[in-house]
Scaffold this motif. Structure first.
Motif, PDB file in Angstrom:
ATOM      1  N   GLU A  58      43.582   3.503 -19.429  1.00 15.23           N
ATOM      2  CA  GLU A  58      43.400   2.115 -18.992  1.00 15.23           C
ATOM      3  C   GLU A  58      42.252   2.021 -17.989  1.00 15.23           C
ATOM      4  O   GLU A  58      41.439   1.089 -18.040  1.00 15.23           O
ATOM      5  CB  GLU A  58      44.693   1.590 -18.376  1.00 15.23           C
ATOM      6  N   GLN A  59      42.173   2.996 -17.084  1.00 14.98           N
ATOM      7  CA  GLN A  59      41.069   3.028 -16.112  1.00 14.98           C
ATOM      8  C   GLN A  59      39.731   3.226 -16.816  1.00 14.98           C
ATOM      9  O   GLN A  59      38.749   2.551 -16.522  1.00 14.98           O
ATOM     10  CB  GLN A  59      41.306   4.145 -15.110  1.00 14.98           C
ATOM     11  N   SER A  61      38.957   2.533 -19.853  1.00 13.73           N
ATOM     12  CA  SER A  61      38.632   1.418 -20.745  1.00 13.73           C
ATOM     13  C   SER A  61      37.762   0.375 -20.060  1.00 13.73           C
ATOM     14  O   SER A  61      36.900  -0.245 -20.692  1.00 13.73           O
ATOM     15  CB  SER A  61      39.917   0.769 -21.251  1.00 13.73           C
ATOM     16  N   SER A  62      37.983   0.189 -18.757  1.00 11.78           N
ATOM     17  CA  SER A  62      37.207  -0.818 -18.014  1.00 11.78           C
ATOM     18  C   SER A  62      36.125  -0.188 -17.139  1.00 11.78           C
ATOM     19  O   SER A  62      35.465  -0.886 -16.376  1.00 11.78           O
ATOM     20  CB  SER A  62      38.151  -1.652 -17.135  1.00 11.78           C
ATOM     21  N   SER A  63      35.944   1.130 -17.265  1.00 14.78           N
ATOM     22  CA  SER A  63      34.958   1.821 -16.430  1.00 14.78           C
ATOM     23  C   SER A  63      33.543   1.600 -16.950  1.00 14.78           C
ATOM     24  O   SER A  63      33.289   1.714 -18.155  1.00 14.78           O
ATOM     25  CB  SER A  63      35.254   3.325 -16.408  1.00 14.78           C
ATOM     26  N   ARG A  69      33.571   3.893 -27.211  1.00 12.99           N
ATOM     27  CA  ARG A  69      34.999   3.612 -27.199  1.00 12.99           C
ATOM     28  C   ARG A  69      35.791   4.431 -28.218  1.00 12.99           C
ATOM     29  O   ARG A  69      37.029   4.484 -28.153  1.00 12.99           O
ATOM     30  CB  ARG A  69      35.248   2.113 -27.436  1.00 12.99           C
ATOM     31  N   LYS A  97      44.642  -4.170 -24.020  1.00  8.18           N
ATOM     32  CA  LYS A  97      43.719  -3.728 -22.969  1.00  8.18           C
ATOM     33  C   LYS A  97      42.844  -2.565 -23.457  1.00  8.18           C
ATOM     34  O   LYS A  97      41.675  -2.462 -23.064  1.00  8.18           O
ATOM     35  CB  LYS A  97      44.501  -3.314 -21.719  1.00  8.18           C
ATOM     36  N   ARG A 100      39.986  -3.810 -27.079  1.00  7.37           N
ATOM     37  CA  ARG A 100      39.510  -5.057 -26.480  1.00  7.37           C
ATOM     38  C   ARG A 100      38.973  -6.049 -27.505  1.00  7.37           C
ATOM     39  O   ARG A 100      38.936  -7.249 -27.268  1.00  7.37           O
ATOM     40  CB  ARG A 100      38.428  -4.756 -25.453  1.00  7.37           C
TER      41      ARG A 100
END
Length: 546
Positions: A58-59, A61-63, A69, A97, A100
């Motif tokens: 999860e961290q 994924s938004s880094s 991906r 999440k 996306r």
């Protein structure tokens, strides 16, 4: 001790997700995935760390450090196949999440299918699929699914039918019906509804349906502006119309504009005679916007190369000097504002001109090997205070690359060195012997390979007593003609200079599967191919910030 080992395992997991190495190399294209290659994931899963893995994912994924991906989605698919109930429950909550976009979602479905023995989906996976649709805002979901309808052999219609998904709200019922049955049936079911949200969705889907089928350019251009439709919402033939692109460009980022510069040029949008080209030029000259959107130099270099080269092809376009100048200015703005120094000492070694059959790089056909290598040299010189650039064969020639040196000048200097290397090779070729009794003999004594000793930049730094933190070798060669192994050479350099953490990155511009790095050496990285993401790959590897 156990906690230390676990932390090391999670660090390897982060590195695997962010900087995925396939058979030891970062591959620009044709990445492959398997359980065996994902041992850092499967081992943690078998040790009962499923929830922790998903937290890391999860961290990541938004880094902003995330490069691709696919590794993330493969790891997520593995978690969804776990036998641990807590892991699967957590995975279900994170589906929207991690996945996306619809394309992410379809990619995950492909990975899941590869793991499955049966074609049918169990109750858990059906719940997982349902959560992806239902956990999103209805209107945003409508925009996304209408834009990315299918990918990798999957479509939303397939998923909804196979999953037997039941809508939980009227809005979801409308979206599902539209995806499965189309606009006509959807209007029959919901046309009389008085709910504002329902009417808003119907209006949007009506606009999408019209944009996909209408020949009326003005009508579709108006719909694009009113509903902020994207290129993928439109039928292909309308994308040849300048008026449509004028509407699309208003919402496009600079990166998207650069990606489509060939298409814009091909329809004459960038011609001097078309006044609309000024909108693109103004966008490229907007320094604040270039900085805000963090447009990277190689995104501009690739677009510029494509624009310049395109006019030479059969489907050539008119060349507009103002567009070329705007691209050059945009590159300067990007170099000035969007680079971040690592404060390390670099040597960039360049050897191109070896692979005579491939003049463009693997992964970006618009980019020549010379431009790619020169671009890396320019980038590192602008980004870092202490950078030496050399051209090598089996000897070294330092190149005059300063902070203000233009890309075209570096390209010219590299091309000149390639020419000299070819001339030197000709001089050193063995001459066929001719028998005195015959006027001519066709005797082949063998052709010398183009000299390309990949160790040469390391040896040069050793001889010059230079302390180097990072060596970057950029080449189109598939092998080294030197007698020493790269792994041994860098290990010896570290020992000689007392720099145990010196890193070595070898970029094979035309190579599909680089294999120079010692797999046991965490400070060595091979890169197969080249595209705009490779500089980020190098920066991430050098910084170690996973």
């Amino acid at each position: 001790m156990a906690n230390v080992l676990e932390e090391e395992s999670f660090q390897k997991l982060r590195q695997w997700i962010i900087l995925y190495k396939d058979d030891g190399a970062y591959k620009v294209v044709s990445k492959t995935f398997s359980r065996e290659k994902a041992s850092c994931v499967t081992q943690l899963l078998s040790d009962g760390h499923g929830k922790e893995i998903l937290s890391v994912m999860e961290q990541c994924s938004s880094s902003p450090a995330l490069i691709d991906r696919e590794p993330l989605l493969f790891a997520y698919a593995l978690c969804c196949k776990s036998t641990d109930k807590n892991t699967k429950t957590q995975a279900e909550k994170l589906c929207d999440k991690i996945c996306r976009t619809p394309c992410d979602f379809f990619q995950m479905l492909k990975f899941h299918k590869n793991f499955s023995i049966t074609k049918s989906w169990g109750r858990y996976f059906k719940r997982l699929i349902s959560s992806w649709y239902h956990n999103q805002d209805a209107y945003q979901l409508a925009r996304n699914v209408s834009r990315e309808v299918s990918y990798l052999g999957w479509s939303h219609r397939d998923v909804l039918r196979m999953g037997h998904l039941k809508p939980k709200t009227d809005e979801m019922d409308l979206i599902f019906k539209y995806l499965v049955l189309g606009l006509g049936e959807t209007k029959k079911s919901f046309g009389k509804s008085e709910k504002e949200s329902i009417q808003k969705l119907l209006e949007f889907f009506s606009a999408v349906d019209t944009a996909k089928h209408s020949d009326d350019v003005q009508q579709v251009a108006k719909l694009v502006e009113e509903h902020h439709l994207k290129k993928d919402h439109l039928c292909t033939k309308l994308l040849k119309q300048k008026e449509i692109w004028t509407a699309l460009l208003k919402d496009m980022t600079i990166q998207d504009t650069l990606d489509h510069i060939g298409q814009l040029a091909n329809i004459g949008y960038l011609d001097e005679s078309f006044e609309g080209n000024q909108f693109v030029i103004d966008k490229l000259l907007n320094e604040a916007l270039l900085t805000e959107q963090n447009v990277q130099p190689f995104e501009i270099i690739i677009a510029s190369s494509f624009y310049k080269e395109g006019k030479k092809k059969p489907t050539s376009w008119q060349h507009n000097e103002k567009v070329t100048k705007a691209l050059e200015t945009a590159l300067e703005y990007s170099l000035k504002n969007n680079l971040k120094s690592s404060n390390k000492r670099y040597v960039v070694g360049i050897r191109v001109g070896v692979n005579k059959n491939k003049s463009s790089v693997r992964g970006t056909m618009a980019l020549s090997t010379t431009t790619a290598a020169a671009g890396v040299a320019m980038l590192m010189t602008r980004e870092e205070e202490k950078t030496d650039v050399v051209f090598f064969t089996d000897t070294i020639t330092p190149l005059k690359v300063a902070k203000d040196t233009k890309l075209t000048d570096i390209c010219s200097e590299v091309a000149e060195q390639v020419k000299k290397a070819d001339e030197q090779k000709e001089e050193n070729q063995p001459k066929p012997e001719v028998d005195d009794d015959e006027e001519e003999q066709d005797i082949f004594y063998g052709v010398l390979p183009d000299p390309c000793d990949l160790v040469a930049p390391i040896q040069w730094a050793t001889d010059q007593k230079k302390d180097v933190d990072v060596f970057i070798i950029v080449t189109d060669a598939n092998r080294s003609t030197g007698s020493r192994n790269l792994g041994e050479a860098i290990a010896q350099y570290r020992k000689d200079r007392n720099l145990p953490n010196t890193k070595l990155v070898t970029v094979g511009l035309t190579n599909s599967n680089m294999k120079f790095a010692n797999l046991e050496d965490e400070n060595m990285l091979d890169v197969s191919g080249f595209d705009a993401r490779v500089p980020k790959v190098i920066r991430t590897f050098v910084s170690g910030e996973y």
